[in-house]
Design a protein around this motif. Sequence first.
Motif, PDB file in Angstrom:
ATOM      1  N   LEU A 243     -10.398  19.882 -17.340  1.00  0.00           N
ATOM      2  CA  LEU A 243     -10.127  18.652 -16.597  1.00  0.00           C
ATOM      3  C   LEU A 243     -11.429  18.022 -16.119  1.00  0.00           C
ATOM      4  CD1 LEU A 243      -8.010  16.754 -15.382  1.00  0.00           C
ATOM      5  CD2 LEU A 243      -7.916  18.236 -13.377  1.00  0.00           C
ATOM      6  N   ALA A 244     -12.373  18.829 -15.667  1.00  0.00           N
ATOM      7  CA  ALA A 244     -13.663  18.306 -15.228  1.00  0.00           C
ATOM      8  C   ALA A 244     -14.415  17.655 -16.377  1.00  0.00           C
ATOM      9  CB  ALA A 244     -14.500  19.432 -14.619  1.00  0.00           C
ATOM     10  N   ALA A 245     -14.280  18.218 -17.583  1.00  0.00           N
ATOM     11  CA  ALA A 245     -14.967  17.640 -18.744  1.00  0.00           C
ATOM     12  C   ALA A 245     -14.414  16.259 -19.067  1.00  0.00           C
ATOM     13  CB  ALA A 245     -14.826  18.577 -19.946  1.00  0.00           C
ATOM     14  N   VAL A 246     -13.090  16.096 -19.018  1.00  0.00           N
ATOM     15  CA  VAL A 246     -12.500  14.778 -19.297  1.00  0.00           C
ATOM     16  C   VAL A 246     -12.960  13.770 -18.248  1.00  0.00           C
ATOM     17  CG1 VAL A 246     -10.353  13.489 -19.528  1.00  0.00           C
ATOM     18  CG2 VAL A 246     -10.498  15.825 -20.393  1.00  0.00           C
ATOM     19  N   GLY A 247     -13.059  14.232 -17.001  1.00  0.00           N
ATOM     20  CA  GLY A 247     -13.448  13.342 -15.919  1.00  0.00           C
ATOM     21  C   GLY A 247     -14.927  13.318 -15.638  1.00  0.00           C
ATOM     22  N   ALA A 248     -15.753  13.623 -16.601  1.00  0.00           N
ATOM     23  CA  ALA A 248     -17.204  13.620 -16.405  1.00  0.00           C
ATOM     24  C   ALA A 248     -17.655  12.256 -15.887  1.00  0.00           C
ATOM     25  CB  ALA A 248     -17.911  13.949 -17.709  1.00  0.00           C
ATOM     26  N   PRO A 249     -18.561  12.228 -14.910  1.00  0.00           N
ATOM     27  CA  PRO A 249     -18.930  10.958 -14.265  1.00  0.00           C
ATOM     28  C   PRO A 249     -19.427   9.886 -15.214  1.00  0.00           C
ATOM     29  CG  PRO A 249     -19.764  12.831 -13.015  1.00  0.00           C
ATOM     30  CD  PRO A 249     -19.219  13.389 -14.287  1.00  0.00           C
ATOM     31  N   HIS A 250     -20.062  10.273 -16.329  1.00  0.00           N
ATOM     32  CA  HIS A 250     -20.644   9.244 -17.207  1.00  0.00           C
ATOM     33  C   HIS A 250     -19.576   8.488 -17.984  1.00  0.00           C
ATOM     34  CE1 HIS A 250     -20.144  12.655 -19.976  1.00  0.00           C
ATOM     35  NE2 HIS A 250     -20.140  11.762 -20.961  1.00  0.00           N
ATOM     36  N   ARG A 251     -18.348   9.017 -18.025  1.00  0.00           N
ATOM     37  CA  ARG A 251     -17.321   8.309 -18.786  1.00  0.00           C
ATOM     38  C   ARG A 251     -16.045   8.052 -17.990  1.00  0.00           C
ATOM     39  NH1 ARG A 251     -15.814  13.546 -21.461  1.00  0.00           N
ATOM     40  NH2 ARG A 251     -17.359  13.146 -23.081  1.00  0.00           N
ATOM     41  N   ALA A 252     -16.016   8.468 -16.737  1.00  0.00           N
ATOM     42  CA  ALA A 252     -14.782   8.344 -15.956  1.00  0.00           C
ATOM     43  C   ALA A 252     -15.041   7.672 -14.620  1.00  0.00           C
ATOM     44  CB  ALA A 252     -14.152   9.725 -15.738  1.00  0.00           C
ATOM     45  N   THR A 253     -14.059   6.925 -14.168  1.00  0.00           N
ATOM     46  CA  THR A 253     -14.062   6.307 -12.838  1.00  0.00           C
ATOM     47  C   THR A 253     -13.035   7.027 -11.979  1.00  0.00           C
ATOM     48  OG1 THR A 253     -14.655   4.143 -13.729  1.00  0.00           O
ATOM     49  CG2 THR A 253     -13.625   4.188 -11.551  1.00  0.00           C
ATOM     50  N   VAL A 254     -13.448   7.444 -10.788  1.00  0.00           N
ATOM     51  CA  VAL A 254     -12.519   8.078  -9.863  1.00  0.00           C
ATOM     52  C   VAL A 254     -11.917   6.997  -8.969  1.00  0.00           C
ATOM     53  CG1 VAL A 254     -12.245   9.750  -7.998  1.00  0.00           C
ATOM     54  CG2 VAL A 254     -13.794  10.244  -9.903  1.00  0.00           C
ATOM     55  N   LEU A 255     -10.595   6.942  -8.910  1.00  0.00           N
ATOM     56  CA  LEU A 255      -9.898   5.932  -8.111  1.00  0.00           C
ATOM     57  C   LEU A 255      -9.010   6.665  -7.101  1.00  0.00           C
ATOM     58  CD1 LEU A 255      -9.475   2.877  -7.846  1.00  0.00           C
ATOM     59  CD2 LEU A 255      -7.559   3.073  -9.420  1.00  0.00           C
ATOM     60  N   PRO A 256      -9.499   6.866  -5.868  1.00  0.00           N
ATOM     61  CA  PRO A 256      -8.702   7.615  -4.879  1.00  0.00           C
ATOM     62  C   PRO A 256      -7.646   6.737  -4.219  1.00  0.00           C
ATOM     63  CG  PRO A 256     -10.824   7.002  -3.951  1.00  0.00           C
ATOM     64  CD  PRO A 256     -10.830   6.502  -5.377  1.00  0.00           C
ATOM     65  N   LEU A 257      -6.518   7.331  -3.891  1.00  0.00           N
ATOM     66  CA  LEU A 257      -5.468   6.637  -3.150  1.00  0.00           C
ATOM     67  C   LEU A 257      -5.401   7.222  -1.741  1.00  0.00           C
ATOM     68  CD1 LEU A 257      -2.444   6.271  -5.616  1.00  0.00           C
ATOM     69  CD2 LEU A 257      -4.283   4.676  -5.143  1.00  0.00           C
ATOM     70  N   GLY A 258      -5.555   6.367  -0.750  1.00  0.00           N
ATOM     71  CA  GLY A 258      -5.491   6.806   0.640  1.00  0.00           C
ATOM     72  C   GLY A 258      -4.161   6.455   1.268  1.00  0.00           C
ATOM     73  N   PRO A 259      -3.963   6.845   2.527  1.00  0.00           N
ATOM     74  CA  PRO A 259      -2.703   6.518   3.210  1.00  0.00           C
ATOM     75  C   PRO A 259      -2.570   5.022   3.452  1.00  0.00           C
ATOM     76  CG  PRO A 259      -4.276   7.502   4.735  1.00  0.00           C
ATOM     77  CD  PRO A 259      -4.876   7.633   3.376  1.00  0.00           C
ATOM     78  N   LEU A 260      -1.343   4.566   3.598  1.00  0.00           N
ATOM     79  CA  LEU A 260      -1.089   3.157   3.894  1.00  0.00           C
ATOM     80  C   LEU A 260      -1.522   2.824   5.314  1.00  0.00           C
ATOM     81  CD1 LEU A 260       2.470   2.586   2.365  1.00  0.00           C
ATOM     82  CD2 LEU A 260       0.242   2.290   1.270  1.00  0.00           C
ATOM     83  N   THR A 261      -2.054   1.636   5.485  1.00  0.00           N
ATOM     84  CA  THR A 261      -2.424   1.159   6.820  1.00  0.00           C
ATOM     85  C   THR A 261      -1.179   0.696   7.576  1.00  0.00           C
ATOM     86  OG1 THR A 261      -2.743  -1.113   6.073  1.00  0.00           O
ATOM     87  CG2 THR A 261      -4.635   0.378   5.898  1.00  0.00           C
ATOM     88  N   GLU A 262      -1.362   0.328   8.851  1.00  0.00           N
ATOM     89  CA  GLU A 262      -0.240  -0.197   9.633  1.00  0.00           C
ATOM     90  C   GLU A 262       0.328  -1.464   8.999  1.00  0.00           C
ATOM     91  OE1 GLU A 262      -0.849  -0.687  13.779  1.00  0.00           O
ATOM     92  OE2 GLU A 262      -1.697   1.305  14.085  1.00  0.00           O
ATOM     93  N   ALA A 263      -0.572  -2.351   8.549  1.00  0.00           N
ATOM     94  CA  ALA A 263      -0.108  -3.602   7.942  1.00  0.00           C
ATOM     95  C   ALA A 263       0.662  -3.321   6.655  1.00  0.00           C
ATOM     96  CB  ALA A 263      -1.302  -4.523   7.668  1.00  0.00           C
TER      97      ALA A 263
END
Length: 988
Positions: free
Chosen positions: A215-235
């Motif tokens: 999994l780390a190889a597929v997500g190597a930084p030179h070819r992958a973008t990490v898109l984190p999802l955080g908790p929803l805000t109050e709005a």
Amino acid sequence: MLHRPRAGGLQESPTGRGGELAALVARAASAHAGHAHAVLLSGPSGIGKTRLLRAFLDDQAARGTRTLYAACGREPAAHRAPTAYDGLPDGMPEIPEGAATAPYGAVRALFGPLGLTGAGPSHLLRGGAHHALPALTPRATTAPPAHQVLHGLYRLAGNLMTDRPLTLVLDDAHHADEHSLRWLDFLLRRAEHRLPLLVVLAHRPEAEPLAGDALAAVGAPHRATVLPLGPLTEAESAELARRILGTPVGPAFAGHLAAASGGNPRTLTHALRTLRAEGIAPDEHGTRRAAELCAAMTATTTHRRLGHQPGWVRDVATALAVLGEDEPQRVAALAGVTTALVEDALTALRRAGLVAPGHAGLVDAATRAAVLAPLADPELTALRTRAVLLLSDAGRPAEEIAEHVLRLPGPVPPWMASALRDAAARAAARGGHKTAARYLHAVLRAEPDDLSARTELARALAEINPEEALPLLEEALALPTDPRTKAAVAAQYGLTCVALRRFTDAVRVLDEALAAFAAGTGPRTGPADRELAALLESVLLLAGIVRRETIGAVRARAAHMTLPHGDTPAQRQKAAMMSILTALDGRSAERTVVQARRALRSPGVEPGGWAAFAAAFPLALADEVDDALTALDQVLTQGQEYGEARVYTLALTARSLVLHGIGAIPDALADARTAMGLTAEDAQCAELTLPHIVLATALVDHAEPRRAEETLARIEPRDLDGHVLEQPAYLMARARARRGLGDREGAVALLFSCGDALAATGVANAVFHPWWVHAVRQLSALGRTGEARELAERWTGPARSWGTPRALGLAAHALALTTPGPEGVVLHTEAVEWLAGSPARAEHARAEYYLGRALLAAGDQPAAREHLRTAVGLARQCGALALAEAARGGLVTAGGRMRKATGSRTDLLTRTERKVAALARAGASNREIAEALFVTVRTVEMHLTGVYRKLGVGDRAALASALPPDGPPEPPAGMPMVAYGRPARAAR
């Protein structure tokens, strides 16, 4: 909720995920242009990864992209609605948990809907792609070499991309098998620069992947973008509630909802759908029910995850729930395990999603509550008590210990009460009065007969809820105590009454306390007693100076008081209040200044800021404007640092008055508008009327009399009856607004009412609300010269007694208005000379205007033009637009020329401020502006601050709309462009 494909363009995103969806679509567009790429969609369970992927796949299908999807390690969900993804006619395929670890299990789920079994010809299997069949058919009888299968799958993917781009989406990729992930890595390495391919892997970072290295190889930084999802805000929680409940929700409901759910969309959705099914509205009851539902769901999830853990991991989780994020050694001590086991437990809890990556505490309050819920009350109490002891032994801050003490049931033991007192003192010192009150409430429950705890609690409550503080103080005053204790309680009672505007009660109690204190302590008192006496006297003066019915008594008391040295806070407060009384008396500016400066002997400002705040008022009346503004700036800084909204609002209002008095009308407007905003936003300031009066006063000079009247209309005049400071100010502001609207007779009546109000309170200072000067102007204009002359002569004596350049200039000006011919011109000239040496720039401009008119009437047009031109320039510089336009009209009548002002706020900007504003509007940074203008960055910041204040905006974003498209225009001809500042006092 599934989002159906539309005819193209970005699909509607799940609530709160618009930015992430746009990022995925943008990444797909780049990849499909021939720059193959991977995206790692990261987030805990329930955060909304799958919903986002569905919206993204809908969008890709609508754009004609070939999309293949599989979810790893889940049981098939028969209830899931079908979607229109390419190759997924019956829904989104999933890999059963038992098949997750089988070689190429994820690959089979991705390509399975294509029906490639090798039983018949297929164009997708051309060019060597048929070598992929062993990976696609798990019951294959032969096992070809691994590289042959990888190349076959690669050829198959290439065939899929011959006519359109390809998107491969693997949900819950942490459950994917190693063979499938190794092939995705193989595919990306070969497709990187020439194939229209996007690979999206969604995973939970806290979960332990089945094939971590792959999994780390597929997500190597030179070819992958990490898109984190955080908790929803109050709005975002509010928007989700609106969508599900079908009605808007208030911010309080949304805030509680976000807190109860930890911003987890799955938990939120469950709670909201249950509320809808039960027919519960988003009100107070709905808030409680939503919190119950969120807690229940969080508890179920937490217990399920903890149930798979060994006992020592559960013990560590319990210790974390009690302590919060803390040192491993203390967690180990409370859990009864070794420090090494704490680290192992944290790793396990992170994998279970109960501890956030990079942290050492449970993810949220709901999870902490769920972990502690199974414990019996005695067991939980014992744990919390041990935690308090551990923190105390470790020397942790008092407030940290106090928070744990508050969680204990019942009264606390004496040593814990002492810790609560210490924590309350520290909280109050930094302005945290609400926190201090929480601690002291617990102390009072433990020690209900403790008088000091009662008064300390009342002192904290007086800052946030004086109505609750007053009964505590009344109970304390009724107790039989020694004179010193009663005096201290009485002083706090007086201050609390001032906040509640119960001035008569304050004066009565303080009078009694002073008499009892003097009788009880005798003539020989030590420093502590003298300080307490000074405090009582200062609070008595503070309370008694406000109302007509009490000012006489406190004025008589003050006449027998000795001016203190100002070495202590109480002495400085007493000196400040004495200086106000002296100023109102109006007989000695010098004595007033001496008293006020005693109040400012300390370089800092005491909590509450009353000494510095009170001293600023008489200093400004005495033309000591620099000292007054410095004192108010200190109070404002303290009020902002400690969150003292009432003190901050009053100091802003006072500074607006001082700035208006020196002719800095745009700055005065800015402060008054901010103060007005605070009266609407903060409950502590809601009853304040002075900000309305001060704003109206500045609006009149800014040529906005109609808005001034609208502002004053929000005040109920009867509420100001008998008020020493506010009633005359209100009447004078109304009079000036009436004059601005052309009602001279109405203005005169209001001005005389102002004079009557001042006389009834014994105020004789000629420059404190100088109603008589305005009345002389209006009476003269109405032809009532005799009345005007009598009024001018009557106030000349008090003005000369006060003796400041402003007072002497106003007296000369009033006499000049009632004196025709050459003698009048002499008096007008004298008024100009006095006012030019004062900080009152707007009054100086007005005196120049009237001198110009007098010279024009005498036939001296050249001299008249000179003074009228000066009047226009000064008035525009001050922002006194009504006066500027009147002076310009006089100048034109005298044969002069001057362009008419635009009436825009940009007229108020200095030349340098115009340049700075134009560059800032064009997007230049502060450093770039500094380099362009050959000034320092600090100077640029100062000019931008002035621009924001004068234009009534808060930042660069608002600046663009406040300026004309081509930037601020150059000032009208004849307008002197000098920066606003505090004018140096000229010699008398």
